[in-house]
Design a protein around this motif. Sequence first.
Motif, PDB file in Angstrom:
ATOM      1  N   GLY A  89       0.922  -1.048  -0.026  1.00 26.31           N
ATOM      2  CA  GLY A  89      -0.027  -0.072  -0.080  1.00 26.31           C
ATOM      3  C   GLY A  89       1.063   1.200   0.009  1.00 26.31           C
ATOM      4  N   LEU A  90       1.916   1.386   0.651  1.00 24.35           N
ATOM      5  CA  LEU A  90       2.895   2.454   0.871  1.00 24.35           C
ATOM      6  C   LEU A  90       3.694   2.514  -0.424  1.00 24.35           C
ATOM      7  N   ILE A  91       3.981   1.499  -1.131  1.00 24.52           N
ATOM      8  CA  ILE A  91       4.756   1.589  -2.152  1.00 24.52           C
ATOM      9  C   ILE A  91       3.776   2.352  -3.179  1.00 24.52           C
ATOM     10  N   ALA A  92       2.394   2.206  -3.363  1.00 26.85           N
ATOM     11  CA  ALA A  92       1.429   2.810  -4.306  1.00 26.85           C
ATOM     12  C   ALA A  92       1.296   4.344  -3.992  1.00 26.85           C
ATOM     13  N   GLN A  93       1.237   4.386  -2.583  1.00 25.96           N
ATOM     14  CA  GLN A  93       1.224   5.981  -2.258  1.00 25.96           C
ATOM     15  C   GLN A  93       2.372   6.893  -2.623  1.00 25.96           C
ATOM     16  N   ILE A 114       4.551   6.097  -4.885  1.00 26.68           N
ATOM     17  CA  ILE A 114       4.584   6.356  -6.308  1.00 26.68           C
ATOM     18  C   ILE A 114       3.775   7.572  -6.683  1.00 26.68           C
ATOM     19  N   LYS A 115       2.487   7.530  -6.189  1.00 26.39           N
ATOM     20  CA  LYS A 115       1.820   8.788  -6.481  1.00 26.39           C
ATOM     21  C   LYS A 115       2.307   9.891  -5.985  1.00 26.39           C
ATOM     22  N   ASP A 116       2.698  10.044  -4.696  1.00 26.14           N
ATOM     23  CA  ASP A 116       3.190  11.175  -4.409  1.00 26.14           C
ATOM     24  C   ASP A 116       4.432  11.914  -5.548  1.00 26.14           C
ATOM     25  N   VAL A 117       5.351  10.946  -5.838  1.00 25.81           N
ATOM     26  CA  VAL A 117       6.570  11.295  -6.727  1.00 25.81           C
ATOM     27  C   VAL A 117       5.822  11.653  -7.904  1.00 25.81           C
ATOM     28  N   ILE A 118       4.955  11.200  -8.639  1.00 25.54           N
ATOM     29  CA  ILE A 118       4.220  11.388  -9.768  1.00 25.54           C
ATOM     30  C   ILE A 118       3.903  12.985  -9.653  1.00 25.54           C
ATOM     31  N   PHE A 119       2.929  13.057  -8.692  1.00 33.14           N
ATOM     32  CA  PHE A 119       2.045  14.120  -8.615  1.00 33.14           C
ATOM     33  C   PHE A 119       2.405  15.349  -7.832  1.00 33.14           C
ATOM     34  N   GLN A 122       3.460  -4.809 -10.981  1.00 34.34           N
ATOM     35  CA  GLN A 122       3.006  -4.933 -12.415  1.00 34.34           C
ATOM     36  C   GLN A 122       1.888  -4.057 -12.805  1.00 34.34           C
ATOM     37  N   THR A 123       0.901  -4.089 -11.687  1.00 35.90           N
ATOM     38  CA  THR A 123      -0.339  -3.574 -11.920  1.00 35.90           C
ATOM     39  C   THR A 123      -0.082  -1.887 -11.910  1.00 35.90           C
ATOM     40  N   GLN A 124       0.828  -1.632 -10.938  1.00 33.37           N
ATOM     41  CA  GLN A 124       1.070  -0.167 -10.770  1.00 33.37           C
ATOM     42  C   GLN A 124       1.506   0.677 -11.930  1.00 33.37           C
ATOM     43  N   ARG A 125       2.583  -0.508 -12.532  1.00 29.97           N
ATOM     44  CA  ARG A 125       3.425  -0.124 -13.678  1.00 29.97           C
ATOM     45  C   ARG A 125       2.368   0.214 -14.794  1.00 29.97           C
ATOM     46  N   ALA A 126       1.472  -0.771 -14.925  1.00 33.68           N
ATOM     47  CA  ALA A 126       0.540  -0.777 -16.165  1.00 33.68           C
ATOM     48  C   ALA A 126      -0.121   0.528 -16.064  1.00 33.68           C
ATOM     49  N   ALA A 127      -0.614   0.813 -14.823  1.00 29.52           N
ATOM     50  CA  ALA A 127      -1.629   2.048 -14.693  1.00 29.52           C
ATOM     51  C   ALA A 127      -0.591   3.213 -14.961  1.00 29.52           C
TER      52      ALA A 127
END
Lengths: 358, 320
Positions: A325-329, A331-336, B209-214
């Motif tokens: 979950g944290l990885i996803a967050q 990643i979003k932080d870095v992008i946006f 992989q899912t994250q990368r695809a998105a």
Amino acid sequence: MANTALKTFSIENDIVELSPQDDIYRFDEDADRKINREIPWSKDPHYFKSCRISAVALIKMVMHARSGVPYEIMGMLQGKVVGTSLVILDSFALPVQGTETRVNAGAEALEYMVAYTQGSQSAGRPENLVGWYHSHPGYGCWLSGIDVSTQMNNQKHTDPFVAVVVDPNRTMTAGKVDIGAFRTYPENYTPPNAASSEYQSIPLSKIEDFGVHANQYYSLEVEIFKSSLETQLLDLLWNKYWVNTLSQSLLISNRAYAVSQLADLNQKLSKVQSSVPGTKASLPVTVKDSKDGKKESSKEDAKKENELAKSVKDSSKIAAEAQHGLIAQVIKDVIFSIRPGNGQQADTSKITESMNIG
Amino acid sequence: MSAMDTDNDEISVVLPSTTTSGLSIALHPLPILNISEHFIRLKLQKQKPLPFTLGALLGTQNGREVEIVNTFELALEGDEEAIDHSFLVNRRDQYKQVFPSLEFIGWYTVAPIPTSRHIGLHSQFTGYCSTPLLLILQPTANLVGSADGTRQNLPFKAYEQTIEIKDRTSRSVFVEASYNVETGEAERIAVDWTAKGGGSGTSLESHLQTQRAAVKMLHDRILVLIQYVTSVIAVEAPTDHGILRSISALLASLPASENKTFREEFNTESEDVQLTALLASLTKSTNILNDLVDKHTLLTASAARRTRLQMGGARLGDWH
């Protein structure tokens, strides 16, 4: 005029050809009758090896299970037998309100089941009932004692029948569908070798129930299939819902469940605390030692000391899921959130940090 | 025009695309897959390339916002013109028992475009719902991959019924409504997993992989926007001020999370996660330590036993 004629012709003949993978959707009455007469599964308790579930049936089960959290829900499966595999083509829900620990079909549900199956015949779904499914919200895919007796009953009277269990909470945290298909052995039958299945963490309150009955059933391999049209549609769908993939946050949607998992782990650890001083290392089993006596005692020791090891596995699983979950967050932080030319070193270092665990 | 009026099939019952309905429709993936499965099944059963498929839509409707969540098949009476109403009522009530929040909100069929036949069927549904929707699966449209694969539409169209007044006569027509695809989290995971064939891999791998695809999709979309803007600057494409305004609004909202409270929440959350990881590694080290101690005890105990036996004495070991 010629144009419209061509169009009609191409409409009638240009439809996407049915590929061989779609053949599984065809209901062959004769083959069905034949196999129901031969009943090969009554002679071999281990007859069914796999369970193939259609995409539609799977999604309906998951949605139903999710809508029922925290209660257990229950439903029926329609399909057929193909070789040594049970093919599930559709599922429907039963109006049974489960309490958190037991789900049983009463008279009302039986009525519903009969009415629904009769209706299905007229609506173009002639398959028979070949199984039932229910959910274990948050505590994994296995059969409890009640489930085992229900399934044994089913297999005695309405074989072929399969029991499917789905866990909507684990599905959300793991990011993939947690599902299992099981068949029980008939009474007084001991399986030739107690194959140890993949470890899954069971909450403390259910662990007794799990252990006692674990040898009375075996799990079938689960495969998912979909038609060629569905494959194309799914590809197109991805174009639409990739936004949801990015925008949804695992940490937030699973907060309650993660907290309950940590509390459960805490209880397990306090239990382990009392038994840790008594653990002994097991002697490595050499060739000349492998007489039955020595093996028995070392196996028991292995079981005792594994309490702590099991808790370790549970804790690493919890930590890994939180990291996802944290990885996803991040990643979003870095992008946006990065402004160009501002040298946001701190954010990228967070990524490397979170990747280092586990 | 007059020659076409006499031929029933040629009168379009769909208003031209300049008029669109005011409904905002959210379509879930489950109805989409249900309808396609129903269609394939009937194709196999009846051995026709375009069998007449009919079914009902379930969902919720709040004013102008409609959400289509599930579907079920319908039976036809006799000659394929009348719906089996008793079946519809029974099935609908059965679904009501299990999913009390879902209601009957429309029907679906498979056809290239709606025709007057569909108007006839549509009127039979008005008894169950005030403004039923029609969802159509177009079997031949657009299933071949397009050149860049980014701008593909699902072969579904949604229609709302309305009255058209022309030449002092009124007739019912369909007007197209646009829809968005929405998913709940569980639905998204299930759909995603089946799309990948239901396999497994280590969970970290599949998650990444899912994250990368998105992220890749986001990147592709951004590239399209950049391309548009560069062509506008180079005076190659017409400037659409609406689009340019929305692009600048998007850019103005970045960076998206400079807000102080957001930062605090975010940091707290990441600290919690790291704390969990720390605890997990502590537990692991405790276990390893315990293991080590056990093995050490075992080794030294057996060593002590051996020396005791050798000495042959009854010296009480005060090791432990």
